[in-house]
Write a protein that holds these residues in place. Structure first.
Motif, short mmCIF file in Angstrom:
data_model
loop_
_atom_site.label_atom_id
_atom_site.label_comp_id
_atom_site.label_asym_id
_atom_site.label_seq_id
_atom_site.Cartn_x
_atom_site.Cartn_y
_atom_site.Cartn_z
N PHE A 39 -7.88 -7.52 -1.94
CA PHE A 39 -7.80 -6.06 -2.06
C PHE A 39 -6.46 -5.62 -2.65
CE2 PHE A 39 -11.23 -5.76 1.30
CZ PHE A 39 -12.19 -5.37 0.39
N TRP A 54 -9.98 -6.31 10.56
CA TRP A 54 -10.81 -7.48 10.33
C TRP A 54 -10.02 -8.78 10.43
CZ3 TRP A 54 -12.41 -4.64 5.34
CH2 TRP A 54 -13.23 -3.56 5.66
N LEU A 62 -9.03 -11.73 2.27
CA LEU A 62 -9.59 -10.46 1.85
C LEU A 62 -8.50 -9.44 1.56
CD1 LEU A 62 -12.43 -9.37 1.41
CD2 LEU A 62 -12.40 -8.52 3.76
N GLN A 72 -6.10 -3.45 -5.83
CA GLN A 72 -5.23 -2.26 -5.86
C GLN A 72 -4.42 -2.23 -7.14
OE1 GLN A 72 -2.38 -1.04 -2.87
NE2 GLN A 72 -3.65 -2.02 -1.30
N LEU A 110 -10.23 3.59 -2.31
CA LEU A 110 -11.01 2.64 -1.52
C LEU A 110 -10.23 1.34 -1.30
CD1 LEU A 110 -13.80 2.26 -0.19
CD2 LEU A 110 -14.52 1.18 -2.32
N CYS A 111 -9.58 0.85 -2.33
CA CYS A 111 -8.79 -0.39 -2.19
C CYS A 111 -7.59 -0.20 -1.26
CB CYS A 111 -8.32 -0.88 -3.56
SG CYS A 111 -9.63 -1.61 -4.54
N THR A 162 0.83 -1.21 0.00
CA THR A 162 0.00 0.00 0.00
C THR A 162 0.86 1.26 0.00
OG1 THR A 162 -1.77 -1.20 1.12
CG2 THR A 162 -1.85 1.20 1.21
N ILE A 216 -7.47 1.78 1.33
CA ILE A 216 -8.01 1.80 2.69
C ILE A 216 -8.49 0.41 3.10
CG2 ILE A 216 -9.89 2.70 4.11
CD1 ILE A 216 -9.63 5.32 2.41
N LEU A 217 -9.21 -0.28 2.22
CA LEU A 217 -9.76 -1.59 2.56
C LEU A 217 -8.68 -2.65 2.76
CD1 LEU A 217 -12.94 -1.70 0.31
CD2 LEU A 217 -12.81 -1.39 2.79
N THR A 218 -7.56 -2.51 2.05
CA THR A 218 -6.45 -3.44 2.27
C THR A 218 -5.94 -3.34 3.69
OG1 THR A 218 -5.78 -3.30 -0.04
CG2 THR A 218 -4.14 -4.08 1.50
N CYS A 262 -7.53 -2.04 6.27
CA CYS A 262 -8.60 -2.44 7.20
C CYS A 262 -8.71 -3.95 7.31
CB CYS A 262 -9.94 -1.87 6.74
SG CYS A 262 -10.11 -0.11 6.97
N SER A 263 -8.60 -4.65 6.21
CA SER A 263 -8.74 -6.11 6.23
C SER A 263 -7.60 -6.78 6.99
CB SER A 263 -8.84 -6.67 4.81
OG SER A 263 -7.64 -6.43 4.11
#
Length: 160
Positions: free
Chosen positions: A128, A119, A124, A132, A107-108, A70, A110-112, A114-115
């Motif tokens: 992500f 989470w 996941l 990305q 979004l990807c 990221t 951030i979600l990477t 977060c996962s």
């Protein structure tokens, strides 16, 4: 010509400029400096992505992979700020032709994270990261004229 006019009228050079204009004038970079910092930032982004991939197979490597991958994408994305300036880059990122790609990339990113951190879903996080890569690729080719059309034609030809 403006300098000559200021000297002849007796005004000092910085007297006419506001504080913002003075800061912007003093912080402009030469073309060669912009290209050097673009290359440094882009290379560090690629290096972070490669390092993240190499760390994937260590214990807790998925977290390191997600963070470094990221960070690498963020560095590569921000490297273009050196070429065209941060305000112009942000303006071009959110043009109608790139709006969806930009939103998916952000979004990807951030979600990477977060996962991995909140989470704790390894599968996941990998999905992500793949998204990305695909979103960054789609975003990047949006700057090449007619590249998206060529990619779309290639896929439609392959699928039919």
């Amino acid at each position: 010509m403006d300098k000559l006019r200021r000297v002849l009228s007796g005004r000092e050079e910085n007297e006419e400029l506001g504080l913002t204009a003075q800061v912007l004038d003093s912080s402009t970079l030469s073309y060669s400096t912009r290209v050097k910092w673009f290359l440094i930032c882009f290379a560090s982004g690629v290096l972070c992505s490669i390092l993240g991939t190499a760390l994937l197979f260590l214990p807790n490597g998925l977290k390191l992979f997600a963070v470094f991958y990221t960070l690498g994408n963020i560095a590569a994305l921000s490297s273009t700020c050196f070429l065209m300036g941060p305000f112009k880059q942000l303006k071009r990122m959110f043009e109608p032709t790139r709006l969806i790609a930009t939103c998916v990339v952000l979004l990807c990113l951030i979600l990477t994270l977060c996962s991995v951190f909140w989470w704790h879903k390894k599968g996941l996080a990998i999905i992500f990261c793949i998204l990305q890569f695909l979103a960054m690729t789609w975003y990047s080719i949006s700057y090449i004229p007619f590249a998206r059309d060529a990619v779309m034609k290639c896929f439609t030809t392959c699928l039919s």
